[in-house]
Structure formats: C-alpha cells, structure tokens
Design a protein around this motif. Structure first.
Motif, PDB file in Angstrom:
ATOM      1  N   GLN A  32       6.905  55.059  53.305  1.00 13.84           N
ATOM      2  CA  GLN A  32       7.525  55.991  54.234  1.00 13.84           C
ATOM      3  C   GLN A  32       6.421  56.783  54.920  1.00 13.84           C
ATOM      4  OE1 GLN A  32      10.523  58.358  52.271  1.00 13.84           O
ATOM      5  NE2 GLN A  32      12.052  56.838  52.818  1.00 13.84           N
ATOM      6  N   ALA A  33       6.609  57.013  56.224  1.00 11.78           N
ATOM      7  CA  ALA A  33       5.642  57.803  56.982  1.00 11.78           C
ATOM      8  C   ALA A  33       6.357  58.481  58.136  1.00 11.78           C
ATOM      9  CB  ALA A  33       4.532  56.904  57.513  1.00 11.78           C
ATOM     10  N   GLN A  34       6.163  59.762  58.260  1.00 12.76           N
ATOM     11  CA  GLN A  34       6.740  60.543  59.348  1.00 12.76           C
ATOM     12  C   GLN A  34       8.233  60.265  59.542  1.00 12.76           C
ATOM     13  OE1 GLN A  34       4.262  59.752  62.757  1.00 12.76           O
ATOM     14  NE2 GLN A  34       2.539  60.843  61.887  1.00 12.76           N
ATOM     15  N   GLY A  35       8.958  60.191  58.439  1.00 14.02           N
ATOM     16  CA  GLY A  35      10.405  60.001  58.494  1.00 14.02           C
ATOM     17  C   GLY A  35      10.878  58.589  58.756  1.00 14.02           C
ATOM     18  N   SER A  36       9.972  57.627  58.788  1.00 14.18           N
ATOM     19  CA  SER A  36      10.393  56.247  59.009  1.00 14.18           C
ATOM     20  C   SER A  36      10.136  55.408  57.758  1.00 14.18           C
ATOM     21  CB  SER A  36       9.667  55.634  60.210  1.00 14.18           C
ATOM     22  OG  SER A  36       8.287  55.541  59.961  1.00 14.18           O
ATOM     23  N   ASP A  37      10.977  54.401  57.591  1.00 17.39           N
ATOM     24  CA  ASP A  37      10.811  53.449  56.497  1.00 17.39           C
ATOM     25  C   ASP A  37       9.989  52.272  57.013  1.00 17.39           C
ATOM     26  OD1 ASP A  37      12.413  54.892  54.657  1.00 17.39           O
ATOM     27  OD2 ASP A  37      14.207  54.113  55.632  1.00 17.39           O
ATOM     28  N   ILE A  38       8.980  51.886  56.254  1.00 22.35           N
ATOM     29  CA  ILE A  38       8.097  50.783  56.633  1.00 22.35           C
ATOM     30  C   ILE A  38       8.218  49.697  55.578  1.00 22.35           C
ATOM     31  CG2 ILE A  38       5.706  50.073  57.044  1.00 22.35           C
ATOM     32  CD1 ILE A  38       5.203  53.045  57.859  1.00 22.35           C
ATOM     33  N   THR A  39       8.414  48.468  56.027  1.00 25.98           N
ATOM     34  CA  THR A  39       8.484  47.316  55.129  1.00 25.98           C
ATOM     35  C   THR A  39       7.403  46.325  55.539  1.00 25.98           C
ATOM     36  OG1 THR A  39      10.861  47.583  54.846  1.00 25.98           O
ATOM     37  CG2 THR A  39       9.932  45.449  54.238  1.00 25.98           C
ATOM     38  N   GLY A 113      -8.055  57.530  66.026  1.00 21.96           N
ATOM     39  CA  GLY A 113      -9.248  56.967  66.627  1.00 21.96           C
ATOM     40  C   GLY A 113     -10.230  58.058  67.013  1.00 21.96           C
ATOM     41  N   PRO A 114     -11.344  57.689  67.595  1.00 18.42           N
ATOM     42  CA  PRO A 114     -12.346  58.666  68.005  1.00 18.42           C
ATOM     43  C   PRO A 114     -11.729  59.746  68.887  1.00 18.42           C
ATOM     44  CG  PRO A 114     -13.195  56.444  68.244  1.00 18.42           C
ATOM     45  CD  PRO A 114     -11.729  56.317  67.903  1.00 18.42           C
ATOM     46  N   GLY A 115     -11.937  60.982  68.514  1.00 17.67           N
ATOM     47  CA  GLY A 115     -11.397  62.089  69.287  1.00 17.67           C
ATOM     48  C   GLY A 115      -9.949  62.399  68.988  1.00 17.67           C
ATOM     49  N   GLY A 116      -9.298  61.591  68.167  1.00 12.95           N
ATOM     50  CA  GLY A 116      -7.892  61.807  67.841  1.00 12.95           C
ATOM     51  C   GLY A 116      -7.747  62.572  66.537  1.00 12.95           C
ATOM     52  N   ALA A 117      -6.523  62.692  66.090  1.00 20.17           N
ATOM     53  CA  ALA A 117      -6.244  63.358  64.827  1.00 20.17           C
ATOM     54  C   ALA A 117      -6.757  62.501  63.672  1.00 20.17           C
ATOM     55  CB  ALA A 117      -4.734  63.569  64.695  1.00 20.17           C
ATOM     56  N   ALA A 118      -6.779  63.068  62.496  1.00 12.57           N
ATOM     57  CA  ALA A 118      -7.236  62.336  61.309  1.00 12.57           C
ATOM     58  C   ALA A 118      -6.334  61.142  61.042  1.00 12.57           C
ATOM     59  CB  ALA A 118      -7.234  63.276  60.103  1.00 12.57           C
ATOM     60  N   ALA A 119      -6.917  60.112  60.429  1.00 13.11           N
ATOM     61  CA  ALA A 119      -6.140  58.926  60.058  1.00 13.11           C
ATOM     62  C   ALA A 119      -5.012  59.349  59.124  1.00 13.11           C
ATOM     63  CB  ALA A 119      -7.043  57.905  59.386  1.00 13.11           C
ATOM     64  N   GLU A 120      -3.874  58.724  59.302  1.00 11.97           N
ATOM     65  CA  GLU A 120      -2.707  59.038  58.482  1.00 11.97           C
ATOM     66  C   GLU A 120      -2.770  58.268  57.167  1.00 11.97           C
ATOM     67  OE1 GLU A 120       2.135  59.072  58.912  1.00 11.97           O
ATOM     68  OE2 GLU A 120       0.940  57.908  60.317  1.00 11.97           O
ATOM     69  N   GLU A 121      -2.505  58.950  56.066  1.00 10.77           N
ATOM     70  CA  GLU A 121      -2.489  58.310  54.754  1.00 10.77           C
ATOM     71  C   GLU A 121      -1.061  57.940  54.388  1.00 10.77           C
ATOM     72  OE1 GLU A 121      -4.655  60.493  51.789  1.00 10.77           O
ATOM     73  OE2 GLU A 121      -6.446  60.553  53.031  1.00 10.77           O
ATOM     74  N   ILE A 122      -0.901  56.689  53.941  1.00 11.62           N
ATOM     75  CA  ILE A 122       0.417  56.161  53.594  1.00 11.62           C
ATOM     76  C   ILE A 122       0.283  55.396  52.278  1.00 11.62           C
ATOM     77  CG2 ILE A 122       2.230  54.535  54.276  1.00 11.62           C
ATOM     78  CD1 ILE A 122       1.359  55.077  57.193  1.00 11.62           C
ATOM     79  N   VAL A 123       1.218  55.631  51.355  1.00  9.48           N
ATOM     80  CA  VAL A 123       1.223  54.919  50.084  1.00  9.48           C
ATOM     81  C   VAL A 123       2.352  53.905  50.117  1.00  9.48           C
ATOM     82  CG1 VAL A 123       1.477  55.097  47.593  1.00  9.48           C
ATOM     83  CG2 VAL A 123       0.261  56.880  48.835  1.00  9.48           C
ATOM     84  N   ALA A 124       1.993  52.639  49.933  1.00  8.00           N
ATOM     85  CA  ALA A 124       2.980  51.544  49.869  1.00  8.00           C
ATOM     86  C   ALA A 124       3.156  51.131  48.413  1.00  8.00           C
ATOM     87  CB  ALA A 124       2.520  50.360  50.703  1.00  8.00           C
ATOM     88  N   ARG A 125       4.387  50.787  48.069  1.00  2.00           N
ATOM     89  CA  ARG A 125       4.698  50.339  46.700  1.00  2.00           C
ATOM     90  C   ARG A 125       5.350  48.986  46.750  1.00  2.00           C
ATOM     91  NH1 ARG A 125       4.987  55.750  46.860  1.00  2.00           N
ATOM     92  NH2 ARG A 125       3.842  56.879  45.260  1.00  2.00           N
TER      93      ARG A 125
END
Length: 128
Positions: A32-39, A113-125
């Motif tokens: 899950q990331a930013q309210g979305s489900d990722i498969t 990316g360069p100049g952007g916000a920090a990379a987003e951390e996501i934990v997958a199970r």
C-alpha cells in the motif's frame, strides 16, 4: 589445456551459484502506498525479473521492465503514461524473507528524481 578446463568449470559453477543465491520472489506480492493498493506479480528466470504491477489508483496492469535480482537486491522499472507524457518509475528493494522494502522514484525528476522529493519507501509482502 587443463587450466582452460578448470577456468571454464569455475566460471560455470560461479554462474550457477549466483543463480542459486538469487532470492526466489516469484509469485504475488501486495503493498500500500498513498492510499492505493499495489499488486505485483513477479516471474523469475535466474536473475532476470519480469511480470506485472497493478495500482488501484491507476487501473490496468503494466509490464515490469529491466528487472534484476542480485542476491537480496531487486530492481525494476515500469512506465506509466499520463496524457501524452510517459513517466519511468524506478523500484529498488531489499528482500527479507516474505517482505521487500522498496524505494520508488520517478527517473529524471518528480517524486524522487534529481531535484524532486525524497524517494518513497514502500513495503511489499508476499501474498498468502
């Protein structure tokens, strides 16, 4: 001649060892990331990783590209199209049993990316 045979044998064994050491992450993973489900549905062939990724906020499976497994490290990219703009998203993670700790970022700028916000951390199970 013997040294060539020994050298070739050593290279073959090392190649096989790298394949054996690559973590087996084949199958379905969820996050899950930013309210979305990722498969993620991973397919593994040696150290090559392919498959698909689905995000509930952007319906439709996208192909995993440039996928690699190196020991406990995994990386791949996906390409999303937003209007006429293509966005390449880079995923890099560390495998720990039935969990992968990913960092995802947009290549060339944006969310990580360069100049952007920090990379987003996501934990997958691993899906059971």
């Amino acid at each position: 001649m013997k040294s060539k045979i020994v050298l070739i044998g050593t290279v073959v064994m090392l190649t096989m060892a790298v394949t054996v050491w690559a973590a087996d992450i084949a199958g379905k993973w969820t996050a899950q990331a930013q309210g979305s489900d990722i498969t993620m549905n991973f397919k593994v062939d040696g150290t090559a990783l392919t498959g698909t990724l689905e995000n509930s906020q952007m319906p439709g499976a996208v192909d995993i590209k440039d996928g690699k497994i190196d020991g406990d490290n995994v990386s791949f990219t996906i390409v999303r199209k937003m209007g006429e703009t293509e966005m390449k998203i880079v995923w890099k993670g560390i495998i720990a049993g039935d969990e992968i700790k990913f960092k995802r970022e947009v290549a060339g700028g944006g969310m990580g990316g360069p100049g952007g916000a920090a990379a987003e951390e996501i934990v997958a199970r691993r899906a059971k």
